[in-house]
Design an enzyme around this catalytic site. Structure first.
Site, PDB file in Angstrom:
ATOM      1  N   CYS A  24      14.496 -84.053 -11.078  1.00  0.00           N
ATOM      2  CA  CYS A  24      13.951 -84.245 -12.420  1.00  0.00           C
ATOM      3  C   CYS A  24      13.927 -85.722 -12.780  1.00  0.00           C
ATOM      4  O   CYS A  24      14.781 -86.492 -12.335  1.00  0.00           O
ATOM      5  CB  CYS A  24      14.802 -83.488 -13.448  1.00  0.00           C
ATOM      6  SG  CYS A  24      13.989 -83.443 -15.053  1.00  0.00           S
ATOM      7  N   SER A 130       8.524 -78.724 -23.380  1.00  0.00           N
ATOM      8  CA  SER A 130       9.838 -78.793 -24.038  1.00  0.00           C
ATOM      9  C   SER A 130       9.843 -79.932 -25.039  1.00  0.00           C
ATOM     10  O   SER A 130       9.648 -81.095 -24.663  1.00  0.00           O
ATOM     11  CB  SER A 130      10.942 -79.028 -23.006  1.00  0.00           C
ATOM     12  OG  SER A 130      10.995 -77.939 -22.124  1.00  0.00           O
ATOM     13  N   ARG A 142      17.090 -85.566 -25.043  1.00  0.00           N
ATOM     14  CA  ARG A 142      16.135 -85.527 -23.919  1.00  0.00           C
ATOM     15  C   ARG A 142      15.798 -86.963 -23.515  1.00  0.00           C
ATOM     16  O   ARG A 142      14.873 -87.588 -24.015  1.00  0.00           O
ATOM     17  CB  ARG A 142      14.906 -84.700 -24.301  1.00  0.00           C
ATOM     18  CG  ARG A 142      15.308 -83.248 -24.651  1.00  0.00           C
ATOM     19  CD  ARG A 142      14.117 -82.324 -24.767  1.00  0.00           C
ATOM     20  NE  ARG A 142      13.373 -82.167 -23.551  1.00  0.00           N
ATOM     21  CZ  ARG A 142      13.637 -81.270 -22.601  1.00  0.00           C
ATOM     22  NH1 ARG A 142      14.631 -80.417 -22.738  1.00  0.00           N
ATOM     23  NH2 ARG A 142      12.901 -81.212 -21.509  1.00  0.00           N
ATOM     24  N   CYS A 283      17.307 -64.059 -11.463  1.00  0.00           N
ATOM     25  CA  CYS A 283      17.067 -64.644 -12.786  1.00  0.00           C
ATOM     26  C   CYS A 283      17.478 -66.111 -12.734  1.00  0.00           C
ATOM     27  O   CYS A 283      18.416 -66.487 -12.013  1.00  0.00           O
ATOM     28  CB  CYS A 283      17.897 -63.901 -13.846  1.00  0.00           C
ATOM     29  SG  CYS A 283      17.991 -64.765 -15.425  1.00  0.00           S
ATOM     30  N   ASP A 284      16.803 -66.904 -13.527  1.00  0.00           N
ATOM     31  CA  ASP A 284      17.067 -68.337 -13.610  1.00  0.00           C
ATOM     32  C   ASP A 284      18.511 -68.644 -13.999  1.00  0.00           C
ATOM     33  O   ASP A 284      19.055 -69.696 -13.685  1.00  0.00           O
ATOM     34  CB  ASP A 284      16.099 -68.889 -14.682  1.00  0.00           C
ATOM     35  CG  ASP A 284      16.011 -70.393 -14.670  1.00  0.00           C
ATOM     36  OD1 ASP A 284      16.439 -70.992 -13.680  1.00  0.00           O
ATOM     37  OD2 ASP A 284      15.516 -70.956 -15.662  1.00  0.00           O
ATOM     38  N   CYS A 324      27.116 -52.471 -29.336  1.00  0.00           N
ATOM     39  CA  CYS A 324      25.649 -52.446 -29.191  1.00  0.00           C
ATOM     40  C   CYS A 324      25.140 -51.014 -29.254  1.00  0.00           C
ATOM     41  O   CYS A 324      24.115 -50.742 -29.890  1.00  0.00           O
ATOM     42  CB  CYS A 324      25.215 -53.077 -27.873  1.00  0.00           C
ATOM     43  SG  CYS A 324      25.606 -54.833 -27.760  1.00  0.00           S
ATOM     44  N   CYS A 327      24.842 -50.059 -32.714  1.00  0.00           N
ATOM     45  CA  CYS A 327      24.242 -51.068 -33.596  1.00  0.00           C
ATOM     46  C   CYS A 327      22.934 -50.577 -34.220  1.00  0.00           C
ATOM     47  O   CYS A 327      22.076 -50.028 -33.524  1.00  0.00           O
ATOM     48  CB  CYS A 327      23.985 -52.336 -32.794  1.00  0.00           C
ATOM     49  SG  CYS A 327      23.152 -53.620 -33.718  1.00  0.00           S
ATOM     50  N   CYS A 333      17.016 -55.535 -30.514  1.00  0.00           N
ATOM     51  CA  CYS A 333      17.828 -56.521 -29.795  1.00  0.00           C
ATOM     52  C   CYS A 333      18.120 -56.124 -28.340  1.00  0.00           C
ATOM     53  O   CYS A 333      18.113 -56.960 -27.452  1.00  0.00           O
ATOM     54  CB  CYS A 333      19.147 -56.718 -30.541  1.00  0.00           C
ATOM     55  SG  CYS A 333      20.262 -57.844 -29.721  1.00  0.00           S
TER      56      CYS A 333
HETATM   57  C1  LIG Z   1      15.508 -76.218 -17.014  1.00  0.00           C
HETATM   58  S1  LIG Z   1      14.028 -76.683 -17.856  1.00  0.00           S
HETATM   59  C2  LIG Z   1      12.883 -76.841 -16.491  1.00  0.00           C
HETATM   60  C3  LIG Z   1      11.466 -77.256 -16.855  1.00  0.00           C
HETATM   61  C4  LIG Z   1      11.249 -78.647 -17.414  1.00  0.00           C
HETATM   62  N1  LIG Z   1      12.013 -79.632 -16.775  1.00  0.00           N
HETATM   63  C5  LIG Z   1      11.458 -78.665 -18.911  1.00  0.00           C
HETATM   64  O1  LIG Z   1      12.358 -79.361 -19.377  1.00  0.00           O
HETATM   65  O2  LIG Z   1      10.686 -78.000 -19.594  1.00  0.00           O
HETATM   66  C6  LIG Z   1      13.481 -75.159 -18.628  1.00  0.00           C
HETATM   67  C7  LIG Z   1      13.804 -75.029 -20.106  1.00  0.00           C
HETATM   68  O3  LIG Z   1      15.190 -74.840 -20.263  1.00  0.00           O
HETATM   69  C8  LIG Z   1      15.600 -75.537 -21.420  1.00  0.00           C
HETATM   70  N2  LIG Z   1      17.039 -75.771 -21.340  1.00  0.00           N
HETATM   71  C9  LIG Z   1      17.705 -76.638 -20.562  1.00  0.00           C
HETATM   72  N3  LIG Z   1      19.048 -76.555 -20.761  1.00  0.00           N
HETATM   73  C10 LIG Z   1      19.234 -75.604 -21.708  1.00  0.00           C
HETATM   74  C11 LIG Z   1      20.386 -75.053 -22.331  1.00  0.00           C
HETATM   75  N4  LIG Z   1      21.630 -75.453 -22.048  1.00  0.00           N
HETATM   76  N5  LIG Z   1      20.193 -74.066 -23.246  1.00  0.00           N
HETATM   77  C12 LIG Z   1      18.949 -73.625 -23.546  1.00  0.00           C
HETATM   78  N6  LIG Z   1      17.833 -74.091 -22.972  1.00  0.00           N
HETATM   79  C13 LIG Z   1      17.963 -75.084 -22.066  1.00  0.00           C
HETATM   80  C14 LIG Z   1      14.768 -76.790 -21.366  1.00  0.00           C
HETATM   81  O4  LIG Z   1      14.717 -77.471 -22.594  1.00  0.00           O
HETATM   82  C15 LIG Z   1      13.432 -76.245 -20.953  1.00  0.00           C
HETATM   83  O5  LIG Z   1      12.706 -75.849 -22.103  1.00  0.00           O
HETATM   84  S1  SF4 Z   2      15.728 -79.653 -19.349  1.00  0.00           S
HETATM   85 FE1  SF4 Z   2      15.591 -81.877 -19.041  1.00  0.00          FE
HETATM   86  S2  SF4 Z   2      17.039 -82.367 -17.369  1.00  0.00           S
HETATM   87 FE2  SF4 Z   2      16.677 -80.147 -17.382  1.00  0.00          FE
HETATM   88  S3  SF4 Z   2      15.082 -79.870 -15.893  1.00  0.00           S
HETATM   89 FE3  SF4 Z   2      14.036 -80.027 -17.901  1.00  0.00          FE
HETATM   90  S4  SF4 Z   2      13.595 -82.185 -18.188  1.00  0.00           S
HETATM   91 FE4  SF4 Z   2      15.034 -82.021 -16.477  1.00  0.00          FE
HETATM   92  S1  SF4 Z   3      22.748 -57.300 -32.628  1.00  0.00           S
HETATM   93 FE1  SF4 Z   3      22.336 -57.055 -30.455  1.00  0.00          FE
HETATM   94  S2  SF4 Z   3      24.120 -57.924 -29.416  1.00  0.00           S
HETATM   95 FE2  SF4 Z   3      24.697 -57.518 -31.540  1.00  0.00          FE
HETATM   96  S3  SF4 Z   3      25.608 -55.464 -31.541  1.00  0.00           S
HETATM   97 FE3  SF4 Z   3      23.427 -55.264 -32.062  1.00  0.00          FE
HETATM   98  S4  SF4 Z   3      22.439 -54.851 -30.083  1.00  0.00           S
HETATM   99 FE4  SF4 Z   3      24.465 -55.698 -29.633  1.00  0.00          FE
HETATM  100  S1  SF4 Z   4      17.397 -64.267 -19.083  1.00  0.00           S
HETATM  101 FE1  SF4 Z   4      18.932 -62.716 -19.593  1.00  0.00          FE
HETATM  102  S2  SF4 Z   4      17.757 -60.943 -20.283  1.00  0.00           S
HETATM  103 FE2  SF4 Z   4      16.344 -62.306 -19.226  1.00  0.00          FE
HETATM  104  S3  SF4 Z   4      16.274 -61.592 -17.089  1.00  0.00           S
HETATM  105 FE3  SF4 Z   4      17.866 -63.145 -17.192  1.00  0.00          FE
HETATM  106  S4  SF4 Z   4      19.761 -62.072 -17.601  1.00  0.00           S
HETATM  107 FE4  SF4 Z   4      18.081 -60.665 -18.082  1.00  0.00          FE
END
Ligand SMILES: C[S@@+](CC[C@H](N)C(=O)[O-])C[C@H]1O[C@@H](n2cnc3c(N)ncnc32)[C@H](O)[C@@H]1O
Ligand code: SF4
Ligand code: SF4
Ligand code: SF4
Length: 414
Positions: A24, A130, A142, A283-284, A324, A327, A333
């Protein structure tokens, strides 16, 4: 999804490419993924061409009419235009006839120039940018590797997208410097004429890398207050002027549809996150050894999807806390995101989502006005159906599923 991942048809596989792994050009201080530090001119990792072609051909072979690629990172534009041109060629080469191919790309926006914007327009990419708000808020977290704010670069990138007519949305992380400023954020979106907004509450970035409970930068109450005030501004006497994804997800439920954000769907969608070395994850937010499905260079796609690691992952979301199940807001949710369920000492993802209180505050606050809005939309749809036999799209001709696409190109009538 992550928080941005739409729930898709069960058989459909959504692939998220960690295009350059964690490389990055920025060093956002809250980033859960990249530790690259924004150091300039470092060599960038991309997937080996042979592996890229092998996987695209396998993926297309099982695509059954719909192929969805989402490009993430790190910063995906570091891969360069020629990499994406190659991807487009491979998609065209291996797509079965009549396949709908969609490409979405999430970027920090700083590298977008006229050439990138023209490319995105030509191939109909949907771009996520972002942007955490006006300059002083955005620049608080950022930053480039040398500690400079990235706001001006991002706004320049957005201008290129606007000039070429590229579709884009704004992804705003809600952290300690904007959670108390909903009025300022909404004024900024209106002033900049942004139409599609998604909020992500800042998640902890510790628990994923260790067994420690998570540490969050905002409290659940703070995020709840933020959502309630933003909702008041958004509602605008029943005439919302822009699209805020979480709000439209609640509206969808009142319209007898399902939320499309994975966080508020009954199940995590079947998706695959691919690292540049071919390692695959579900998942990411679950990129760790425990959740590694295997490697696409060594195991074919169907076997990866059939792995018990995948099944185990898909079960996590449904193992909700007792609270939940009882809930009153469960239908909206669905227990939130398992990623945010390990913030106490138990650390087994059986806790309620850290943002539970935020969600409850928002659902209670928005309930009556959402019902009014949903009833009006339903009545309009019914009238249109009676007059013309046509279903009526949502606001600005957009589909009510919250995809941001024009209704005529998206879901079927209610
Ligand atoms: C990991 S970045 C990758 C793509 C790109 N570099 C960007 O910043 O959009 C994907 C998204 O995750 C968000 N992100 C990063 N760290 C985060 C955190 N701790 N909590 C929530 N979102 C987060 C970023 O702001 C971005 O919108
Ligand atoms: S959130 Fe920021 S540090 Fe993370 S990947 Fe995106 S641009 Fe890079
Ligand atoms: S708001 Fe969402 S997380 Fe909270 S108790 Fe209800 S279903 Fe669960
Ligand atoms: S971000 Fe959370 S709800 Fe979405 S696929 Fe990943 S673990 Fe499931």
């Amino acid at each position: 999804m992550n928080a941005c991942t739409p729930a898709l048809r069960p058989q459909h596989l959504h692939v998220m490419w960690k295009t350059v792994s964690e490389d990055c050009n920025l060093a956002c201080d809250y980033c859960y993924y990249s530790t690259a530090g924004g150091i300039p001119n470092k060599p960038v990792r991309v997937m080996e061409p042979a592996l890229l072609e092998q996987f695209i051909s396998q993926y297309m072979a099982r695509s059954s009419g719909q192929a969805t690629f989402s490009w993430q990172g790190g910063e995906p534009l570091l891969a360069g235009l020629s990499y994406f041109e190659q991807v487009i060629l491979l998609q065209a080469k291996y797509a079965p006839p009549h396949t709908m191919i969609s490409n979405a790309l999430q970027t920090n926006g700083t590298l977008i120039d006229e050439n990138w914007a023209k490319f995105f327009k030509r191939y109909n990419f949907l771009i996520g940018i972002s942007l955490d708000g006006p300059e002083s808020i955005h620049n608080a977290h950022r930053l480039t590797g040398s500690g400079k704010g990235s706001f001006d670069l991002v706004m320049r990138g957005i201008l290129h997208l606007q000039q070429e007519g590229v579709e884009y949305n704004i992804l705003t992380v809600i952290h300690e410097d904007n959670v108390t400023k909903p009025d300022e954020l909404m004024a900024f979106y209106h002033e900049q004429k942004f139409s599609y907004i998604q909020f992500i509450p800042c998640m902890d970035f510790v628990s994923q890398k260790s067994d420690m409970p998570g540490h969050f930068r905002i409290t659940s109450e703070q995020y709840g207050e933020f959502l309630c005030r933003t909702f008041d501004l958004w509602y605008n006497d029943g005439e919302p002027k822009l699209s805020i994804r979480m709000f439209e997800n609640m509206l969808l439920v009142f319209m007898h549809r399902q939320a499309e954000l994975c966080v508020h769907s009954p199940n995590c969608p079947k998706m695959m996150v691919l690292e540049t070395n071919g390692d695959a994850y579900p998942c990411d937010f679950f990129i760790d050894e425990e959740h590694r499905l295997g490697n696409i260079g060594q195991t074919n796609l169907e076997s990866l999807l059939a792995s018990h690691v995948y099944d185990d992952f898909l079960q996590i979301k449904s193992r909700m806390n007792e609270a939940c199940h009882k809930c009153e807001y469960l239908q909206f949710c669905h227990g939130g995101c398992p990623r945010n369920r390990n913030w106490l000492d138990v650390n087994d993802r059986s806790e309620v989502d850290y943002f539970c209180r935020s969600y409850k505050m928002f659902y209670a606050h928005a309930n009556d006005r959402m019902i009014t809005l949903a009833n009006r939309l339903k009545a309009e749809q019914m009238q249109e159906y009676r007059n013309n036999g046509n279903p009526l799209p949502g606001r600005n001709g957009l589909c009510l599923c919250g995809s941001g696409k024009k209704f005529k190109n998206c879901c079927q009538p209610l």
